[in-house]
Motif scaffolding. Structure first.
Motif, PDB file in Angstrom:
ATOM      1  N   LEU A   1       0.827  -1.209   0.000  1.00  0.00           N
ATOM      2  CA  LEU A   1       0.000   0.000   0.000  1.00  0.00           C
ATOM      3  C   LEU A   1       0.862   1.260   0.000  1.00  0.00           C
ATOM      4  O   LEU A   1       0.532   2.265  -0.638  1.00  0.00           O
ATOM      5  N   GLY A   2       1.983   1.192   0.736  1.00  0.00           N
ATOM      6  CA  GLY A   2       2.883   2.342   0.814  1.00  0.00           C
ATOM      7  C   GLY A   2       3.459   2.729  -0.531  1.00  0.00           C
ATOM      8  O   GLY A   2       3.773   3.898  -0.782  1.00  0.00           O
TER       9      GLY A   2
ATOM     10  N   SER B   1       1.448   8.900   1.418  1.00  0.00           N
ATOM     11  CA  SER B   1       1.035   9.526   2.680  1.00  0.00           C
ATOM     12  C   SER B   1       0.474   8.525   3.685  1.00  0.00           C
ATOM     13  O   SER B   1      -0.056   8.906   4.728  1.00  0.00           O
ATOM     14  N   LEU B   2       0.611   7.269   3.407  1.00  0.00           N
ATOM     15  CA  LEU B   2       0.082   6.214   4.275  1.00  0.00           C
ATOM     16  C   LEU B   2       0.777   6.222   5.635  1.00  0.00           C
ATOM     17  O   LEU B   2       1.975   6.521   5.735  1.00  0.00           O
ATOM     18  N   GLU B   3       0.053   5.893   6.690  1.00  0.00           N
ATOM     19  CA  GLU B   3       0.614   5.816   8.045  1.00  0.00           C
ATOM     20  C   GLU B   3       0.215   4.481   8.682  1.00  0.00           C
ATOM     21  O   GLU B   3      -0.879   3.960   8.434  1.00  0.00           O
TER      22      GLU B   3
ATOM     23  N   MET C   1      -4.924   6.786   6.240  1.00  0.00           N
ATOM     24  CA  MET C   1      -4.495   7.835   5.321  1.00  0.00           C
ATOM     25  C   MET C   1      -5.586   8.906   5.282  1.00  0.00           C
ATOM     26  O   MET C   1      -6.787   8.591   5.339  1.00  0.00           O
ATOM     27  N   ARG C   2      -5.178  10.168   5.220  1.00  0.00           N
ATOM     28  CA  ARG C   2      -6.141  11.252   5.100  1.00  0.00           C
ATOM     29  C   ARG C   2      -6.213  11.682   3.642  1.00  0.00           C
ATOM     30  O   ARG C   2      -5.196  11.894   2.979  1.00  0.00           O
ATOM     31  N   GLU C   3      -7.451  11.772   3.165  1.00  0.00           N
ATOM     32  CA  GLU C   3      -7.683  12.125   1.776  1.00  0.00           C
ATOM     33  C   GLU C   3      -8.907  13.032   1.698  1.00  0.00           C
ATOM     34  O   GLU C   3     -10.021  12.621   2.049  1.00  0.00           O
TER      35      GLU C   3
ATOM     36  N   GLY D   1      -9.892  15.529   3.520  1.00  0.00           N
ATOM     37  CA  GLY D   1     -10.530  15.792   4.797  1.00  0.00           C
ATOM     38  C   GLY D   1     -11.149  14.576   5.461  1.00  0.00           C
ATOM     39  O   GLY D   1     -11.699  14.672   6.562  1.00  0.00           O
ATOM     40  N   ALA D   2     -11.080  13.416   4.837  1.00  0.00           N
ATOM     41  CA  ALA D   2     -11.626  12.178   5.417  1.00  0.00           C
ATOM     42  C   ALA D   2     -10.493  11.276   5.879  1.00  0.00           C
ATOM     43  O   ALA D   2      -9.417  11.230   5.272  1.00  0.00           O
ATOM     44  N   LEU D   3     -10.731  10.533   6.977  1.00  0.00           N
ATOM     45  CA  LEU D   3      -9.758   9.566   7.477  1.00  0.00           C
ATOM     46  C   LEU D   3     -10.101   8.200   6.885  1.00  0.00           C
ATOM     47  O   LEU D   3     -11.184   7.651   7.129  1.00  0.00           O
ATOM     48  N   ILE D   4      -9.180   7.671   6.095  1.00  0.00           N
ATOM     49  CA  ILE D   4      -9.387   6.379   5.446  1.00  0.00           C
ATOM     50  C   ILE D   4      -8.659   5.297   6.249  1.00  0.00           C
ATOM     51  O   ILE D   4      -7.468   5.426   6.545  1.00  0.00           O
ATOM     52  N   ARG D   5      -9.399   4.255   6.604  1.00  0.00           N
ATOM     53  CA  ARG D   5      -8.788   3.099   7.288  1.00  0.00           C
ATOM     54  C   ARG D   5      -8.764   1.915   6.313  1.00  0.00           C
ATOM     55  O   ARG D   5      -9.766   1.626   5.657  1.00  0.00           O
ATOM     56  N   PHE D   6      -7.626   1.255   6.257  1.00  0.00           N
ATOM     57  CA  PHE D   6      -7.482   0.082   5.397  1.00  0.00           C
ATOM     58  C   PHE D   6      -7.487  -1.184   6.255  1.00  0.00           C
ATOM     59  O   PHE D   6      -6.714  -1.294   7.217  1.00  0.00           O
ATOM     60  N   TYR D   7      -8.354  -2.121   5.915  1.00  0.00           N
ATOM     61  CA  TYR D   7      -8.397  -3.435   6.552  1.00  0.00           C
ATOM     62  C   TYR D   7      -8.049  -4.499   5.509  1.00  0.00           C
ATOM     63  O   TYR D   7      -8.178  -4.271   4.305  1.00  0.00           O
ATOM     64  N   HIS D   8      -7.647  -5.668   5.986  1.00  0.00           N
ATOM     65  CA  HIS D   8      -7.418  -6.783   5.061  1.00  0.00           C
ATOM     66  C   HIS D   8      -8.743  -7.375   4.631  1.00  0.00           C
ATOM     67  O   HIS D   8      -9.640  -7.565   5.456  1.00  0.00           O
ATOM     68  N   THR D   9      -8.874  -7.683   3.354  1.00  0.00           N
ATOM     69  CA  THR D   9     -10.037  -8.421   2.893  1.00  0.00           C
ATOM     70  C   THR D   9      -9.753  -9.910   2.990  1.00  0.00           C
ATOM     71  O   THR D   9      -8.597 -10.330   3.102  1.00  0.00           O
ATOM     72  N   ASP D  10     -10.804 -10.714   2.966  1.00  0.00           N
ATOM     73  CA  ASP D  10     -10.645 -12.163   3.086  1.00  0.00           C
ATOM     74  C   ASP D  10     -10.083 -12.736   1.787  1.00  0.00           C
ATOM     75  O   ASP D  10     -10.692 -12.601   0.721  1.00  0.00           O
ATOM     76  N   THR D  11      -8.914 -13.358   1.873  1.00  0.00           N
ATOM     77  CA  THR D  11      -8.307 -13.989   0.692  1.00  0.00           C
ATOM     78  C   THR D  11      -8.199 -15.496   0.855  1.00  0.00           C
ATOM     79  O   THR D  11      -7.571 -16.172   0.048  1.00  0.00           O
ATOM     80  N   GLU D  12      -8.810 -16.046   1.928  1.00  0.00           N
ATOM     81  CA  GLU D  12      -8.781 -17.492   2.143  1.00  0.00           C
ATOM     82  C   GLU D  12      -9.626 -18.184   1.078  1.00  0.00           C
ATOM     83  O   GLU D  12     -10.788 -17.856   0.868  1.00  0.00           O
ATOM     84  N   GLU D  13      -9.004 -19.158   0.401  1.00  0.00           N
ATOM     85  CA  GLU D  13      -9.738 -19.899  -0.613  1.00  0.00           C
ATOM     86  C   GLU D  13     -10.797 -20.802   0.012  1.00  0.00           C
ATOM     87  O   GLU D  13     -11.760 -21.212  -0.642  1.00  0.00           O
TER      88      GLU D  13
END
Length: 441
Positions: free
Chosen positions: A52-53, A58-60, A71-73, A75-87
């Motif tokens: 992601l970096g 600007s990722l933290e 990450m702020r974009e 004026g909004a605070l964006i949170r990144f979570y992992h999506t499910d990649t389990e087969e």
């Protein structure tokens, strides 16, 4: 659509263009939760922090539960979570519909429905993820066992692998969840992933693993031909007691690694299939079950099963070879027979299979020990295993009449040949005459 959500979608598209999955988590619910609060948007995505970096300078990093980065974009605070990649997860768990941050807001507003009380955000972890610490002396699924398995049905196989290798019981509630999930394992778990777990089972523990596969009924879907052996009966030994072919098979799998091949995974695995042909050859006659040619039929069936399990062609040929010839060492072999046996590939493994079979039956070692002695003689050149003079010729040159003396003289001549004292017919004639004069007068 408000600008912050447009920006969030643009971020997802940037991630998608770089070959990763990404989406805004439950956009409608997030919009309803704003209610005059700071604009915060949760995104579920596939890449880790480092990847992601590279896309967003600007990722933290973040210490929040389940959050990969922020990450702020605009004026909004964006949170990144992992999506499910389990087969091997249930389809309902592929798409996260709530995050821990959204859950907290719902609790503050008194709007949290019971169905959202246990949110799941996928994240990368080690092989023990989903399990309680083994220091408790048992294999236990973390949290609510059924929900834990829905997130990754491969844990069904892994739990049994841990139980077999570490010789630990499976916690009762976890075991019941495994049984309930058994029918879904083959629906959602790839065969290659199942076999990857199976290959990590120690050879000496494989019998426990297969027993657990059977008890949980996973084996019934994975290898129904092997599971069906639990309904085929046979005579255990000469004492007349009966057993199921599956019970006998598991005993063979248990005993095989007890000899010289205690780390032989493939040989132990072959032992699981050595009697699978009995399912197709069983015939009840004169008060007894018979299984003629079960080794030949079993080799053909095994080939089909191993292809189903995605084995390499080399391993398929090797296992089928062992199944095809596993009966060779069970009969009292002649010199010629033992030489033919020794010419087979993997004959030491075939000997171990015969030994394991005898151990499983508590059978007689008479034929086995006889063959082992003849195996030593196989080192002697074949021409040295027949005397240079036959019985009629010995009687002709020594004037002996038919009887035990001729046999004794023949054996003595053969020993002299093996020792190198006699190497030609004239020497053999002189030897038998001298032996007769010295020992029989």
């Amino acid at each position: 659509m408000s600008q912050p959500f447009k920006d969030a979608i643009a971020i997802c598209k940037a991630i998608l263009r770089n070959g990763y999955d990404a989406y805004v988590v439950n956009a409608q619910l997030q919009k309803e939760l704003l209610d005059g609060r700071e604009t915060e948007i949760d995104i579920a995505c596939e890449p880790d922090y480092e990847e992601l970096g590279k896309l967003f300078p600007s990722l933290e990093r973040s210490n929040e539960e389940g959050v990969v980065a922020t990450m702020r974009e605009g004026g909004a605070l964006i949170r990144f979570y992992h999506t499910d990649t389990e087969e091997s997860s249930h389809p309902e768990h592929t798409l996260a519909r709530i995050t821990p941050r959204m859950l907290r807001v719902l609790e503050e507003q008194g709007k949290m429905p019971p169905a959202l009380s246990c949110p799941f955000i996928a994240h990368t972890g080690d092989v023990y993820e989903g399990f309680e610490d083994f220091s408790k002396g048992k294999v236990q699924l973390r949290g609510i066992p059924d929900e834990t398995l829905r997130r990754n049905y491969l844990l069904v196989i892994r739990a049994m692998r841990f139980a077999a290798n570490f010789d630990l019981p499976i916690e009762p509630n976890s075991w019941m969840a495994i049984i309930r999930a058994a029918s879904r394992v083959l629906d959602y778990v790839r065969i290659s992933d199942i076999m990857d777990e199976w290959r990590k089972v120690e050879a000496e523990c494989m019998w426990k693993f297969v027993q657990l596969l059977f008890d949980s009924q996973v084996l019934h879907g994975l290898l129904p031909e092997v599971a069906a052996l639990s309904r085929v009966r046979q005579q255990r030994n000469d004492e007349g007691a009966e057993e199921t072919v599956l019970d006998h098979t598991l005993e063979c799998v248990r005993h095989y690694p007890e000899g010289e091949y205690n780390y032989d995974w493939l040989g132990t695995f072959a032992m699981l299939f050595h009697d699978v042909g009995k399912l197709y050859t069983a015939e009840y006659f004169d008060g007894k079950w018979n299984f003629y040619q079960h080794h030949r039929v079993g080799a053909k069936v095994t080939r089909k099963l191993l292809r189903r399990l995605h084995f390499s062609p080399e391993d398929v040929e090797q296992v089928c070879h062992l199944v095809r010839h596993h009966m060779r060492f069970h009969f009292m072999l002649t010199d010629r027979g033992i030489r033919r046996f020794k010419s087979l590939d993997e004959y030491p493994r075939l000997i171990e299979m015969a030994r394991a079979d005898l151990e499983a039956r508590s059978g007689s070692y008479t034929y086995f020990n006889h063959n082992m002695k003849y195996l030593e003689r196989a080192e002697t050149p074949e021409q040295m295993l027949e005397p240079l003079l036959n019985g009629n010729e010995i009687m002709e040159f020594t004037n002996l009449h038919p009887g035990p003396q001729v046999g004794m003289l023949r054996d003595a001549l053969l020993k002299a040949q093996v020792a190198g004292e006699v190497t030609s017919v004239p020497e053999a004639v002189d030897y038998v005459r001298e032996y007769k004069a010295k020992n029989f007068g």
